[in-house]
Design an enzyme around this catalytic site. Structure first.
Site, PDB file in Angstrom:
ATOM      1  N   HIS A  60       0.897  -1.232  -0.017  1.00 46.16           N
ATOM      2  CA  HIS A  60      -0.128  -0.085  -0.204  1.00 46.16           C
ATOM      3  C   HIS A  60       0.862   1.169  -0.157  1.00 46.16           C
ATOM      4  CE1 HIS A  60      -3.859   2.302   1.244  1.00 46.16           C
ATOM      5  NE2 HIS A  60      -4.110   1.503   0.371  1.00 46.16           N
TER       6      HIS A  60
ATOM      7  N   LYS B 268       3.018   4.416  -1.417  1.00 40.59           N
ATOM      8  CA  LYS B 268       2.712   5.479  -2.405  1.00 40.59           C
ATOM      9  C   LYS B 268       4.197   6.549  -2.471  1.00 40.59           C
ATOM     10  CE  LYS B 268      -1.749   4.724  -1.474  1.00 40.59           C
ATOM     11  NZ  LYS B 268      -2.623   4.659   0.017  1.00 40.59           N
TER      12      LYS B 268
ATOM     13  N   ASP C 100      16.505  10.289  -8.616  1.00 39.41           N
ATOM     14  CA  ASP C 100      18.026  10.420  -8.774  1.00 39.41           C
ATOM     15  C   ASP C 100      18.539  10.544  -7.242  1.00 39.41           C
ATOM     16  OD1 ASP C 100      18.096  10.751 -11.442  1.00 39.41           O
ATOM     17  OD2 ASP C 100      17.790  13.027 -11.449  1.00 39.41           O
TER      18      ASP C 100
END
Length: 226
Positions: free
Chosen positions: A170, A172, A177
């Site tokens: 779950h 996110k 870089d």
């Protein structure tokens, strides 16, 4: 930067920086949000202003000493930590995500519950086309949702891994870089932009980036190829 420099020149006229001037200067700097390079330039200007107000050889020497000591010591600690919050509904989160993806030059590691917003998909594909190394982790169930863009990524050769557990992956977050982390409640979907009350934070804090990188690698090792 010209506005800040003008403020500094005005404030030094009475040889004193009042509390109200300090607050006003702080507000101007926060509003301009200068980069590290711009801050370094401002520091050099501060010393030039002070030098123009100083007479006497010994005082000039003290200023030279202070400026050189400042250059040697402050760079180790003065890197500006930026942490910006964005909210939806609306396109602020979407634009922030796509802006970070568009700035990537080396690699992007993405660990997101679901990706189905074609506007983000297209930015990721463009980054892949210009040679940015991309890896994607996502939830096994959501990867088969209608509108999921995961197959599009895999089809062009972007490595994709999914979890095999009965529970959800779950997270996110994304790392750009090894310098910027994007994280928050925001799912990378159109509904998140158009309807949901969601948020993301974009930060260049080194400790935060490092911790998210470690977590990405841990998850990557434990998941299976799509």
């Amino acid at each position: 930067m010209e506005e800040i420099l003008n403020f500094l020149n005005t404030s030094v006229e009475d040889n004193y920086l009042t509390n109200s001037e300090k607050k006003a200067l702080k507000a101007v700097i926060e509003n301009k949000n200068p980069s590290k390079r711009e801050l370094d330039w401002l520091r050099s200007q501060i010393f030039d202003i002070a030098r123009s107000k100083t007479s006497g050889f010994e005082n000039q020497q003290i200023l030279e000493w202070l400026e050189n000591a400042n250059k040697l010591i402050l760079p180790r600690f003065s890197e500006t930590i930026c942490c910006q919050a964005y909210f939806s509904p609306g396109n602020d989160c979407l634009n922030a995500i796509n802006g970070c993806i568009g700035q990537a030059t080396k690699k992007i590691d993405i660990c997101v519950f679901t990706i189905s917003d074609d506007r983000i998909r297209d930015k990721i594909l463009l980054a892949h086309q210009r040679g940015v190394k991309i890896r994607i982790l996502t939830d096994n169930d959501k990867s088969f949702d209608r509108g999921s863009d995961i197959h599009d990524f895999s089809e062009v050769g972007i490595p994709v891994k999914i979890d095999e557990s009965e529970h959800h992956m779950h997270n996110k977050f994304a790392i750009i870089d090894s310098k910027i982390v994007i994280t928050g409640s925001y799912n990378w979907t159109r509904s998140a932009a158009e309807f949901n009350n969601e948020n993301i934070i974009v930060s260049n804090d080194k400790n935060a980036v490092l911790n998210f990188e470690k977590e990405f690698e841990r998850l990557w090792e434990g998941m299976v190829s799509y």
